[in-house]
Scaffold this active site. Sequence first.
Site, PDB file in Angstrom:
ATOM      1  N   SER A  29       0.811  -1.223   0.000  1.00 43.72           N
ATOM      2  CA  SER A  29       0.000   0.000   0.000  1.00 43.72           C
ATOM      3  C   SER A  29       0.846   1.276   0.000  1.00 43.72           C
ATOM      4  O   SER A  29       0.399   2.309  -0.499  1.00 43.72           O
ATOM      5  CB  SER A  29      -0.936  -0.013   1.211  1.00 43.72           C
ATOM      6  OG  SER A  29      -0.200  -0.205   2.393  1.00 43.72           O
ATOM      7  N   LYS A  95      10.161  -8.460   5.047  1.00 40.19           N
ATOM      8  CA  LYS A  95       9.234  -8.211   3.945  1.00 40.19           C
ATOM      9  C   LYS A  95       8.453  -9.488   3.653  1.00 40.19           C
ATOM     10  O   LYS A  95       8.825 -10.566   4.079  1.00 40.19           O
ATOM     11  CB  LYS A  95      10.006  -7.777   2.695  1.00 40.19           C
ATOM     12  CG  LYS A  95      10.487  -6.333   2.813  1.00 40.19           C
ATOM     13  CD  LYS A  95      11.201  -5.839   1.565  1.00 40.19           C
ATOM     14  CE  LYS A  95      10.409  -5.885   0.297  1.00 40.19           C
ATOM     15  NZ  LYS A  95       9.106  -5.190   0.354  1.00 40.19           N
ATOM     16  N   GLY A  97       4.875  -9.509   3.975  1.00 35.95           N
ATOM     17  CA  GLY A  97       3.548  -9.483   4.587  1.00 35.95           C
ATOM     18  C   GLY A  97       2.457  -9.612   3.524  1.00 35.95           C
ATOM     19  O   GLY A  97       1.406 -10.196   3.765  1.00 35.95           O
ATOM     20  N   GLU A 104      10.369  -9.593  -4.933  1.00 31.87           N
ATOM     21  CA  GLU A 104      10.937  -8.361  -4.358  1.00 31.87           C
ATOM     22  C   GLU A 104      12.438  -8.544  -4.078  1.00 31.87           C
ATOM     23  O   GLU A 104      13.234  -7.643  -4.334  1.00 31.87           O
ATOM     24  CB  GLU A 104      10.225  -8.007  -3.048  1.00 31.87           C
ATOM     25  CG  GLU A 104       8.811  -7.489  -3.268  1.00 31.87           C
ATOM     26  CD  GLU A 104       8.038  -7.255  -1.974  1.00 31.87           C
ATOM     27  OE1 GLU A 104       7.103  -6.454  -2.018  1.00 31.87           O
ATOM     28  OE2 GLU A 104       8.353  -7.866  -0.936  1.00 31.87           O
TER      29      GLU A 104
END
Length: 227
Positions: A29, A95, A97, A104
């Site tokens: 987000s 990282k 989540g 990534e």
Amino acid sequence: MKDSQKKLAGEKAIEYITDGMIVGLGTGSTTQFFIKKIGEEIKKGLDIKCIPTSLSTEKLAQDLEIPLSCLSKHQIIDITIDGADQVDPDLNLIKGGGGALLREKIVASCSKKVIIVVDESKMVKKLSYPLPVEVLPFGWKSTRKKLERLGLVASLRINKKTFVTDNNNFIIDCRYQQVTEELETKINMIPGVIEHGFFRNMVNEVVIGTKKGIKKIKNPQEFVTQI
Ligand code: A5P
């Protein structure tokens, strides 16, 4: 509050982008605010190509008519802007989540510069966010058992039904006392483990949206690029 801090950090990251760059687009987000800003700048003439780290980011970028490319065409990325679930004082991250940790990490490892955008709640003294481990569905229960033998409290990620990553794998979320290099190595050595969401020394700078505005923290250590 959190959303406005995410927006602040995400939009600030546009300042790192210049014409001609190959840009890695993170997932989540906070990064979405950056991607929307990129879309606006492209309409004004910004000339870049972007490499997405997930199918959801790819879809958003396509909707915004952002020119996309891929790692087969560009193995070196100028800069990647991504979010994180937690950041410690040494700028190590958890990282994944959102489940996008594998792509990534690959994209970050191909990047000359990695900038992380977060709201201030993500900055912690000690990492505690469950460590996402992407595993092959084949034999996942025995993979989980091996994670448990390392002292981790490991649970298969379920979102109504079993969560499946963009790479058709499962995620096992692991609670831990401390993530050490030794633990990382042991996790990486388990057959069936594809990648985990601990990002050690992969970040150049963190851009934090706070109540008082933007704060930036640079990695004092020399960045160990994996290119
Ligand atoms: C995606 O799998 C994650 O690594 C995200 O980068 C992370 O969860 C941050 O997301 P938010 O910006 O939505 O908090």
